[in-house]
Motif scaffolding. Structure first.
Motif, PDB file in Angstrom:
ATOM      1  N   GLY A 178      32.347  13.163 -16.173  1.00  9.36           N
ATOM      2  CA  GLY A 178      33.317  12.329 -15.876  1.00  9.36           C
ATOM      3  C   GLY A 178      34.372  12.575 -15.911  1.00  9.36           C
ATOM      4  O   GLY A 178      35.271  11.909 -14.792  1.00  9.36           O
ATOM      5  N   ALA A 179      35.192  12.718 -17.023  1.00  8.61           N
ATOM      6  CA  ALA A 179      36.866  12.196 -17.576  1.00  8.61           C
ATOM      7  C   ALA A 179      37.497  13.672 -16.412  1.00  8.61           C
ATOM      8  O   ALA A 179      37.128  14.860 -16.264  1.00  8.61           O
ATOM      9  CB  ALA A 179      36.544  12.874 -18.765  1.00  8.61           C
ATOM     10  N   ARG A 180      38.610  12.986 -16.540  1.00 13.07           N
ATOM     11  CA  ARG A 180      39.893  13.866 -16.303  1.00 13.07           C
ATOM     12  C   ARG A 180      40.439  14.224 -17.526  1.00 13.07           C
ATOM     13  O   ARG A 180      40.572  15.604 -17.313  1.00 13.07           O
ATOM     14  CB  ARG A 180      40.568  12.704 -15.461  1.00 13.07           C
ATOM     15  N   TYR A 181      40.496  14.186 -18.525  1.00 15.88           N
ATOM     16  CA  TYR A 181      40.592  14.913 -19.366  1.00 15.88           C
ATOM     17  C   TYR A 181      39.587  14.678 -20.542  1.00 15.88           C
ATOM     18  O   TYR A 181      39.430  13.456 -21.249  1.00 15.88           O
ATOM     19  CB  TYR A 181      41.868  13.896 -20.361  1.00 15.88           C
ATOM     20  N   VAL A 182      39.031  15.547 -21.370  1.00 14.88           N
ATOM     21  CA  VAL A 182      37.937  15.772 -22.582  1.00 14.88           C
ATOM     22  C   VAL A 182      39.577  15.937 -23.709  1.00 14.88           C
ATOM     23  O   VAL A 182      40.037  17.222 -23.745  1.00 14.88           O
ATOM     24  CB  VAL A 182      38.026  17.003 -22.094  1.00 14.88           C
ATOM     25  N   THR A 183      39.315  14.851 -24.746  1.00  8.75           N
ATOM     26  CA  THR A 183      40.491  14.930 -26.103  1.00  8.75           C
ATOM     27  C   THR A 183      40.226  14.492 -27.559  1.00  8.75           C
ATOM     28  O   THR A 183      39.026  14.403 -27.036  1.00  8.75           O
ATOM     29  CB  THR A 183      41.414  14.245 -25.786  1.00  8.75           C
ATOM     30  N   SER A 184      40.372  15.552 -28.183  1.00 13.08           N
ATOM     31  CA  SER A 184      40.449  15.061 -29.424  1.00 13.08           C
ATOM     32  C   SER A 184      41.379  15.185 -31.130  1.00 13.08           C
ATOM     33  O   SER A 184      42.409  15.811 -29.928  1.00 13.08           O
ATOM     34  CB  SER A 184      38.993  16.291 -30.410  1.00 13.08           C
ATOM     35  N   ASN A 194      41.848  21.186 -18.777  1.00 11.50           N
ATOM     36  CA  ASN A 194      41.901  19.173 -19.132  1.00 11.50           C
ATOM     37  C   ASN A 194      41.283  18.905 -20.521  1.00 11.50           C
ATOM     38  O   ASN A 194      41.151  17.872 -20.657  1.00 11.50           O
ATOM     39  CB  ASN A 194      40.468  18.837 -17.870  1.00 11.50           C
ATOM     40  N   LEU A 195      41.718  20.137 -21.407  1.00 12.55           N
ATOM     41  CA  LEU A 195      40.782  19.828 -22.421  1.00 12.55           C
ATOM     42  C   LEU A 195      42.129  20.011 -23.383  1.00 12.55           C
ATOM     43  O   LEU A 195      43.089  20.691 -23.477  1.00 12.55           O
ATOM     44  CB  LEU A 195      40.370  21.109 -22.837  1.00 12.55           C
ATOM     45  N   ILE A 196      42.370  18.969 -23.647  1.00 12.43           N
ATOM     46  CA  ILE A 196      44.088  18.309 -25.124  1.00 12.43           C
ATOM     47  C   ILE A 196      43.023  18.194 -26.328  1.00 12.43           C
ATOM     48  O   ILE A 196      43.263  17.386 -26.477  1.00 12.43           O
ATOM     49  CB  ILE A 196      44.904  17.180 -24.402  1.00 12.43           C
ATOM     50  N   THR A 197      43.750  19.192 -27.320  1.00 15.80           N
ATOM     51  CA  THR A 197      42.488  19.124 -28.825  1.00 15.80           C
ATOM     52  C   THR A 197      44.666  19.414 -29.421  1.00 15.80           C
ATOM     53  O   THR A 197      45.409  19.301 -29.463  1.00 15.80           O
ATOM     54  CB  THR A 197      42.728  20.298 -28.838  1.00 15.80           C
ATOM     55  N   GLY A 198      44.076  17.815 -30.561  1.00 17.36           N
ATOM     56  CA  GLY A 198      45.479  17.968 -31.920  1.00 17.36           C
ATOM     57  C   GLY A 198      44.973  18.041 -33.351  1.00 17.36           C
ATOM     58  O   GLY A 198      43.461  18.442 -33.122  1.00 17.36           O
TER      59      GLY A 198
END
Length: 234
Positions: free
Chosen positions: A94-100, A146-150
């Motif tokens: 349900g998230a607008r952005y999925v990140t890690s 919508n996936l942003i990863t560091g």
């Protein structure tokens, strides 16, 4: 984004706390941001000598706009926790952005969220991403939809500034950067495998390589569970 929005950090024992505290420090200054730090059962979490307490119960959080999963050497333990993983899948849906940040991307992979998508990870763990159908990317901050990863650990700060610009705008992100005086000028150029002195890289990679023999078995176990879940859903 001008309306309030929620950011959830799911914590677990043995994570690398800078994966969480770095982004949290920057995003806490983002206008409209409502940050929630949670763990399974709301129990206190120990990480690198610090204990994080008064946490929300992860399994009781109904929704978030941004899910940010930190990494750490114990990410493989988190992958084996069915309650933790179920919460990651549910909130990501349900998230607008999925990140890690760092090896948090492997947790996203084990949750079935990286199939066919580019993702960053710590350089010593990046080889494991394809086990979950992900496309390894050496970038410090990587975006795929919508996936942003560091990337590894300190990349979480660059990630947070990137996310702040996405959620607000570049001026807000730069104002936060200036307020926190983020102008890195390290005393040594040893922060990346391509620039570290050979003897330093050899020393660190030999330690990582030895650890990866054990880690591979743990990650492969999580990958097998991920594949079994895919087959069951087919």
């Amino acid at each position: 984004m001008t309306t309030p929005f929620s950011i959830v950090f799911p914590l677990y024992a043995g994570m690398t706390h800078l994966d969480f505290t770095g982004p949290h420090q920057f995003l806490s200054r983002l206008p409209g941001a409502q940050l929630t730090v949670a763990s399974v059962g709301g129990v206190a979490v120990k990480a690198d000598g610090l204990t994080f307490a008064d946490l929300a119960k992860l399994e009781e959080i109904e929704h978030c706009d941004v899910l940010c999963v930190p990494g750490g050497a114990s990410c493989t333990n988190a992958m084996q926790d069915p309650v933790f993983m179920a919460a990651v899948r549910r909130l990501a849906a349900g998230a607008r952005y999925v990140t890690s940040v760092c090896t948090g991307s492997l947790i996203l992979g084990a949750a079935g969220l990286l199939e066919g998508r580019r993702a960053a990870c710590h350089w010593a763990w990046r080889e494991f991403l394809p086990l979950f159908g992900a496309i390894p990317d050496p970038g410090r901050v990587v975006r795929d939809g919508n996936l942003i990863t560091g990337g590894g650990v300190t990349a979480g700060i660059d990630f947070a500034i990137t996310l702040a610009a996405e959620l607000a705008d570049a001026n807000v992100a730069q104002a936060i950067q200036l307020g926190l005086e983020y102008a890195p000028a390290p005393p040594f150029n040893a922060g990346h495998p391509d620039t570290a002195p050979v003897e330093i890289y050899t020393m660190v990679s030999s330690i990582s390589g030895a650890n990866n023999k054990r880690r591979r078995g743990e990650v492969e176990h999580a990958a097998e569970a991920y594949a079994a879940g895919k087959r069951a859903a087919a």
